[in-house]
Design an enzyme around this catalytic site. Structure first.
Site, PDB file in Angstrom:
ATOM      1  N   ASP A 110       8.079 -18.623  25.466  1.00  0.00           N
ATOM      2  CA  ASP A 110       7.261 -18.812  26.669  1.00  0.00           C
ATOM      3  C   ASP A 110       7.454 -17.677  27.669  1.00  0.00           C
ATOM      4  O   ASP A 110       7.140 -17.809  28.832  1.00  0.00           O
ATOM      5  CB  ASP A 110       7.555 -20.171  27.311  1.00  0.00           C
ATOM      6  CG  ASP A 110       9.030 -20.341  27.699  1.00  0.00           C
ATOM      7  OD1 ASP A 110       9.761 -19.333  27.740  1.00  0.00           O
ATOM      8  OD2 ASP A 110       9.444 -21.483  27.955  1.00  0.00           O
ATOM      9  N   SER A 147      19.292 -23.648  30.257  1.00  0.00           N
ATOM     10  CA  SER A 147      18.200 -23.983  29.335  1.00  0.00           C
ATOM     11  C   SER A 147      18.388 -23.394  27.943  1.00  0.00           C
ATOM     12  O   SER A 147      17.729 -23.808  27.008  1.00  0.00           O
ATOM     13  CB  SER A 147      16.859 -23.501  29.900  1.00  0.00           C
ATOM     14  OG  SER A 147      16.895 -22.108  30.116  1.00  0.00           O
ATOM     15  N   HIS A 192      12.148 -18.079  27.428  1.00  0.00           N
ATOM     16  CA  HIS A 192      12.964 -18.680  26.370  1.00  0.00           C
ATOM     17  C   HIS A 192      12.499 -18.170  25.016  1.00  0.00           C
ATOM     18  O   HIS A 192      11.358 -17.728  24.874  1.00  0.00           O
ATOM     19  CB  HIS A 192      12.861 -20.201  26.438  1.00  0.00           C
ATOM     20  CG  HIS A 192      13.201 -20.746  27.786  1.00  0.00           C
ATOM     21  ND1 HIS A 192      12.259 -21.217  28.666  1.00  0.00           N
ATOM     22  CD2 HIS A 192      14.395 -20.839  28.425  1.00  0.00           C
ATOM     23  CE1 HIS A 192      12.855 -21.603  29.785  1.00  0.00           C
ATOM     24  NE2 HIS A 192      14.152 -21.371  29.670  1.00  0.00           N
TER      25      HIS A 192
END
Ligand SMILES: *[C@@H]1O[C@H](CO)[C@@H](O)[C@H](O)[C@H]1NC(C)=O
Ligand SMILES: *[C@@H]1O[C@H](CO)[C@@H](O)[C@H](O)[C@H]1NC(C)=O
Ligand SMILES: *[C@@H]1O[C@H](CO)[C@@H](O)[C@H](O)[C@H]1NC(C)=O
Ligand SMILES: *[C@@H]1O[C@H](CO)[C@@H](O)[C@H](O)[C@H]1NC(C)=O
Length: 379
Positions: free
Chosen positions: A348, A46, A351
């Site tokens: 978040d 990610s 991340h």
């Protein structure tokens, strides 16, 4: 007849030689003025996924990062990136004067010819079977680095590059970004309650898989590979929340980060760097660059205000969500956006914000947090 024909042949040869000289001159000029690379080929998780996961595993309701406020800063809509805006790979592309790197799974089968990204949010370096046998639950994607490499070799290359020489030329002219990958191999296990001693035994195996991917890519023709290490996970709001300690000596007094987790990240990074050095020695004509995400990021954990992070570097931005302000509803897709994500490092909880990724990317390209440094005339 004969003389006229040979005149015409010479005429043609001269014309083509002239054309060739003009074209090669223009190509040289184009390379010098824009970039040393024609394209970027990406693998990872990610930290680098520019939109594969939503097309690979369409989900209803959409996954948390397929909904606002994700993407609000630069794209003004969710793109499948796990941030408010651009990621490190996006900034690298922009610094190199290249278009943003499109995901291979874009829903349109259109990523041919230029840059392409195989990174998938949630991906691990090791295969699913490794985690099953150790009782580690891997949520979201069931995708390993081996899968990503297989898509590249078996789906992408044969579709867009028919001749072996075309494939080699494409790889040779590309910057190949192998990672960051491996972070999730540890995240799933550590956050799932496995001991750091057990998870430490994963590290040589994770580095082994990354090493074998690098060597496969070199065999295919890659000439420049960039291999990022892990971020300082002891500074992550999610880890800080889950492993909150009442023992002050568990924390680094300069940053407030958890020492044991940062030590874990450095253990992985040192082993990866040693492996990169080892492969480099065996392949002197290939440039293998270690990208030091850890120390490039450590700068803003040490002095957040210097980098514009007025709200500090550790906490996310949910006002009533505990000491590190991580809103677990963000992960379920229900949270309010930060009013000004540029003042935060954590987006978040897991991340980072576009602003933080920009500082890291700038560190890599312009301030030599790459070993050896990326040729500055390429950016
Ligand atoms: C993309 O290509 C694959 C196989 O090459 C095919 O099965 C799929 O239907 C295509 N998708 C779209 C949206 O064209
Ligand atoms: C992950 O993928 C592998 C191979 O494709 C499959 O055997 C396994 O059952 C999958 N695991 C999960 C949890 O979906
Ligand atoms: C506190 O942590 C330090 C280092 O992490 C350790 O050496 C020490 O024993 C711990 N103290 C207590 C009371 O647990
Ligand atoms: C850096 O790139 C430029 C332009 O491509 C090239 O001329 C130069 O030799 C490179 N320098 C090094 C140290 O590789």
């Amino acid at each position: 007849m004969a003389s006229s024909s040979s005149y015409s042949t010479i005429h043609h040869i001269t014309f083509f030689l002239f054309l060739f000289l003009i074209l090669s001159y223009q190509t040289k000029r184009a390379c010098a003025s824009s970039s040393c690379f024609k394209s970027i080929i990406g693998f990872g998780d990610s930290l680098a996924d520019t939109g594969n996961l939503p097309h690979l595993y369409p989900s209803e309701p959409p996954l948390f990062f397929e909904m606002p406020p994700y993407g609000e800063t630069f794209f003004h809509h969710p793109t499948g990136r796990c941030s408010d805006g651009r990621l490190i790979i996006d900034f690298i592309a922009q610094y190199m004067g290249l278009p943003l790197v499109p995901p291979f799974y874009d829903g349109k089968n259109s990523s041919g010819g230029g840059s392409v990204n195989f990174a998938v949010a949630g991906a691990t370096a090791l295969p699913d079977s490794f985690f099953v046998s150790r009782g580690v639950e891997v949520r979201h994607a069931n995708i390993s680095l081996v899968d990503q490499l297989r898509w590249f070799k078996d789906k992408f290359l044969p579709k867009f590059y028919h001749k072996p020489s075309d494939r080699q030329n494409f790889l040779k002219a590309s910057m190949v970004l192998v990672g960051e990958i491996g972070g999730n191999d540890y995240n799933h296990a550590l956050l799932g309650g496995k001991s750091k001693e057990l998870v430490g035994t994963f590290v040589p195996k994770v580095v082994g898989v990354i090493s074998s991917a690098i060597r496969d890519l070199i065999k295919l023709g890659a000439a420049t590979l960039v291999v990022p290490g892990n971020l300082p996970i002891g500074c992550s709001a999610t880890y800080l929340t889950q492993f909150k300690s009442s023992n002050q000596s568990d924390y680094d007094p300069k940053t407030g980060c958890l020492n044991w987790l940062n030590k874990f990240a450095r253990y992985h990074n040192n082993m990866l760097r040693a492996e990169v050095d080892r492969i480099q020695k065996k392949h002197p004509h290939t440039k293998i660059i270690y990208a030091d995400y850890y120390n490039a990021a450590m700068r803003f954990y040490l002095s957040p205000h210097k980098y514009g992070f007025a709200k500090g570097a550790l906490a996310a931005c949910c006002p009533k969500c505990g000491p590190y302000k991580v809103d677990t509803r963000v992960l379920e897709g229900g949270a309010k956006a930060c009013k000004d994500p540029s003042q935060y490092v954590s987006w978040d909880g897991l991340h980072l914000t576009e602003a933080a990724y920009r500082v890291i990317a700038k560190g890599l390209i312009k301030q030599s947090y790459t070993i050896p440094p990326i040729n500055s005339s390429c950016a």
